[in-house]
Motif scaffolding. Structure first.
Motif, short mmCIF file in Angstrom:
data_model
loop_
_atom_site.label_atom_id
_atom_site.label_comp_id
_atom_site.label_asym_id
_atom_site.label_seq_id
_atom_site.Cartn_x
_atom_site.Cartn_y
_atom_site.Cartn_z
N PRO A 7 3.48 0.30 13.19
CA PRO A 7 3.84 1.38 14.25
C PRO A 7 4.34 2.93 13.62
N CYS A 8 4.02 3.78 14.55
CA CYS A 8 4.40 5.37 14.31
C CYS A 8 5.95 5.49 13.89
N ARG A 16 8.80 11.92 11.50
CA ARG A 16 8.46 11.61 12.94
C ARG A 16 7.16 12.48 13.32
N GLU A 17 6.89 13.74 12.53
CA GLU A 17 5.75 14.37 12.96
C GLU A 17 4.64 13.88 12.72
N SER A 31 2.61 19.41 22.24
CA SER A 31 2.15 18.26 22.09
C SER A 31 3.30 17.00 22.34
N LEU A 32 2.92 15.97 22.83
CA LEU A 32 3.64 14.78 22.92
C LEU A 32 3.24 13.65 22.06
N LEU A 33 4.21 13.19 21.33
CA LEU A 33 3.75 12.04 20.22
C LEU A 33 4.17 10.93 20.85
N LEU A 39 6.36 18.41 20.27
CA LEU A 39 6.26 19.28 19.47
C LEU A 39 5.63 20.54 19.87
N PHE A 40 6.09 21.70 19.47
CA PHE A 40 5.92 23.03 19.93
C PHE A 40 5.09 23.77 19.06
N GLU A 41 4.18 24.50 19.52
CA GLU A 41 3.41 25.47 18.57
C GLU A 41 4.17 26.37 17.67
N ASP A 42 5.21 26.69 17.91
CA ASP A 42 5.99 27.45 17.04
C ASP A 42 6.43 26.49 16.09
#
Length: 68
Positions: A7-8, A16-17, A31-33, A39-42
């Motif tokens: 499992p993740c 978590r990333e 992006s959705l994990l 997660l955001f680009e920044d």
């Protein structure tokens, strides 16, 4: 939520990333994990419980260029 084996990591785990991508929208900067983290680009994050994680990009001042 996660059906992967193994499992993740959960959304409250330190790693978590490293969960798998479910949706990736680079044109929109997010992006959705698998664990529900956005997660955001920044490098900021939005956790499933609504908690916000501020951007945490490394600050490498040794690469700052100055005009000669």
């Amino acid at each position: 939520m996660c059906q992967h084996q193994p499992p993740c990591p959960t959304a409250d785990s330190a790693d978590r990333e490293s969960a798998r991508l479910v949706a990736h929208h680079p044109e929109q900067g997010w992006s959705l994990l698998c664990n529900g983290v956005v997660l955001f680009e920044d490098t900021g994050e939005l956790l499933p419980d609504g908690q916000i994680i501020a951007p945490h990009r490394p600050l490498d001042t040794s690469r700052v260029m100055t005009a000669a």
